[in-house]
Structure formats: C-alpha cells, structure tokens
Design a protein around this motif. Structure first.
Motif, PDB file in Angstrom:
ATOM      1  N   UNK A  69     -46.683  -3.716 131.530  1.00 52.54           N
ATOM      2  CA  UNK A  69     -46.124  -3.107 130.312  1.00 52.54           C
ATOM      3  C   UNK A  69     -46.705  -1.708 130.098  1.00 52.54           C
ATOM      4  N   UNK A  70     -48.019  -1.579 130.256  1.00 56.72           N
ATOM      5  CA  UNK A  70     -48.657  -0.271 130.074  1.00 56.72           C
ATOM      6  C   UNK A  70     -48.175   0.719 131.132  1.00 56.72           C
ATOM      7  N   UNK A  71     -48.061   0.276 132.372  1.00 54.60           N
ATOM      8  CA  UNK A  71     -47.583   1.147 133.445  1.00 54.60           C
ATOM      9  C   UNK A  71     -46.169   1.619 133.187  1.00 54.60           C
ATOM     10  N   UNK A  72     -45.305   0.713 132.745  1.00 56.23           N
ATOM     11  CA  UNK A  72     -43.928   1.102 132.411  1.00 56.23           C
ATOM     12  C   UNK A  72     -43.908   2.105 131.263  1.00 56.23           C
ATOM     13  N   UNK A  73     -44.766   1.889 130.275  1.00 56.39           N
ATOM     14  CA  UNK A  73     -44.818   2.816 129.143  1.00 56.39           C
ATOM     15  C   UNK A  73     -45.300   4.198 129.579  1.00 56.39           C
ATOM     16  N   UNK A  74     -46.210   4.247 130.546  1.00 52.38           N
ATOM     17  CA  UNK A  74     -46.713   5.540 131.022  1.00 52.38           C
ATOM     18  C   UNK A  74     -45.665   6.350 131.779  1.00 52.38           C
ATOM     19  N   UNK A  75     -44.632   5.695 132.268  1.00 53.23           N
ATOM     20  CA  UNK A  75     -43.606   6.410 133.017  1.00 53.23           C
ATOM     21  C   UNK A  75     -42.788   7.359 132.149  1.00 53.23           C
ATOM     22  N   UNK A  76     -42.787   7.130 130.854  1.00 56.31           N
ATOM     23  CA  UNK A  76     -41.969   7.928 129.940  1.00 56.31           C
ATOM     24  C   UNK A  76     -42.857   8.624 128.920  1.00 56.31           C
ATOM     25  N   UNK A  77     -42.601   9.890 128.698  1.00 61.73           N
ATOM     26  CA  UNK A  77     -43.422  10.682 127.784  1.00 61.73           C
ATOM     27  C   UNK A  77     -43.432  10.090 126.373  1.00 61.73           C
ATOM     28  N   UNK A  78     -42.290   9.598 125.936  1.00 61.16           N
ATOM     29  CA  UNK A  78     -42.174   9.063 124.573  1.00 61.16           C
ATOM     30  C   UNK A  78     -43.052   7.834 124.349  1.00 61.16           C
ATOM     31  N   UNK A  79     -43.198   6.997 125.371  1.00 63.99           N
ATOM     32  CA  UNK A  79     -43.959   5.761 125.225  1.00 63.99           C
ATOM     33  C   UNK A  79     -45.345   5.817 125.868  1.00 63.99           C
ATOM     34  N   UNK A  80     -45.713   6.963 126.432  1.00 60.74           N
ATOM     35  CA  UNK A  80     -47.017   7.094 127.085  1.00 60.74           C
ATOM     36  C   UNK A  80     -48.191   6.751 126.154  1.00 60.74           C
ATOM     37  N   UNK A  81     -48.174   7.150 124.877  1.00 57.99           N
ATOM     38  CA  UNK A  81     -49.292   6.762 124.011  1.00 57.99           C
ATOM     39  C   UNK A  81     -49.443   5.244 123.870  1.00 57.99           C
ATOM     40  N   UNK A  82     -48.336   4.524 123.868  1.00 57.51           N
ATOM     41  CA  UNK A  82     -48.408   3.064 123.824  1.00 57.51           C
ATOM     42  C   UNK A  82     -49.079   2.539 125.091  1.00 57.51           C
ATOM     43  N   UNK A  83     -48.727   3.100 126.238  1.00 52.25           N
ATOM     44  CA  UNK A  83     -49.356   2.696 127.492  1.00 52.25           C
ATOM     45  C   UNK A  83     -50.853   2.947 127.470  1.00 52.25           C
ATOM     46  N   UNK A  84     -51.256   4.077 126.928  1.00 51.32           N
ATOM     47  CA  UNK A  84     -52.684   4.393 126.820  1.00 51.32           C
ATOM     48  C   UNK A  84     -53.375   3.392 125.908  1.00 51.32           C
ATOM     49  N   UNK A  85     -52.755   3.082 124.785  1.00 48.83           N
ATOM     50  CA  UNK A  85     -53.353   2.136 123.838  1.00 48.83           C
ATOM     51  C   UNK A  85     -53.485   0.740 124.446  1.00 48.83           C
ATOM     52  N   UNK A  86     -52.524   0.324 125.242  1.00 47.50           N
ATOM     53  CA  UNK A  86     -52.596  -0.988 125.884  1.00 47.50           C
ATOM     54  C   UNK A  86     -53.669  -1.000 126.965  1.00 47.50           C
ATOM     55  N   UNK A  87     -53.788   0.077 127.721  1.00 44.66           N
ATOM     56  CA  UNK A  87     -54.734   0.136 128.835  1.00 44.66           C
ATOM     57  C   UNK A  87     -56.186   0.330 128.415  1.00 44.66           C
TER      58      UNK A  87
END
Length: 137
Positions: A69-87
C-alpha cells in the motif's frame, strides 16, 4: 524542489523506492502463503528478535500488505505523503534493528534518511495534523 530537474529526480527516486516496497511486500505476502523460510542473521540478538516476531502467522502478511500500500502510494505525487506516513514506523524499526542488532547501520540508515527526506519534501501535507482544531484563516 522548484527546478524541473529536481522535480524529475524526486519523482524518479520516489517511484523507484515505491517499486522496491511493492516488490518487498509482494515477496513477504507470497512467502508467507508458501511458507518460505525467514532470513537468518548471524547475530544471536537479531535471531532472538526475529524468531518470535515472524513465528506469528500474521506478521509477514501484514507487514507485506502495508509495504504494498505504501509503495503504491509513493508512485503518485498526490498520495506520496500517505506512503511516507505508512512506511515511517516500519522504517524506524528497520533502522533500530540494524543499528542495535545486526551492526549493518548503512542499510538501516539509508532507508531512514530517504524516508526523512520525503517527509521533509512533503511536510506541507502534514501541517493539518499539527493545526487540527484551529480555525481556518
């Protein structure tokens, strides 16, 4: 990152990091389904930590799912902060594991430094967390 080159470099590095975690997460999920053996560490302290942790049948699939989920979120600029928060929590544990139990500080520090860099780059996305309850200007 206001320059075009900086924006491209950020996007490419963020996507490579995201793909790394998608792959790592998939390996963990598939490995837990197939019953693949867990990695062994030469250090007794690392083995003592990993043994009971990964003996639980939910640890690897849950960790793998969060990485995907975090990796997928990092692929897109809009959801990158969510990926960072999960990781971030997992990366802190990885850093501490390598710092105190394996002595492979470079591996753990590399992950931590890159996630902290992303946290800094996307810091504007986290300001509502610190300003919750304040009236909007």
């Amino acid at each position: 990152m206001k320059s075009k080159l900086g924006s491209v470099a950020l996007a490419v590095s963020r996507c490579i990091y995201g793909l790394f975690f998608i792959f790592d997460g998939a390996v963990r999920v598939v490995g837990s389904i197939r019953g693949s053996p867990k990695p062994e560490f030469a250090q007794p302290a690392a083995q003592a930590f990993n043994g009971p942790l990964f003996a639980a049948p939910f640890t690897d699939p849950l960790l793998g799912a969060s990485f995907i989920v975090a990796g997928l979120a990092l692929l897109f600029n809009r959801t990158a902060p969510l990926g960072v928060a999960i990781l971030l929590p997992s990366i802190i544990v990885i850093f501490m594991f390598h710092l105190f139990l394996t002595g492979q500080i470079v591996w753990g520090a590399g992950h931590l430094l890159f996630v902290l860099f992303l946290l800094w780059v996307y810091r504007h996305a986290f300001t509502p967390l610190w300003n919750h309850g304040k009236p909007a200007p």
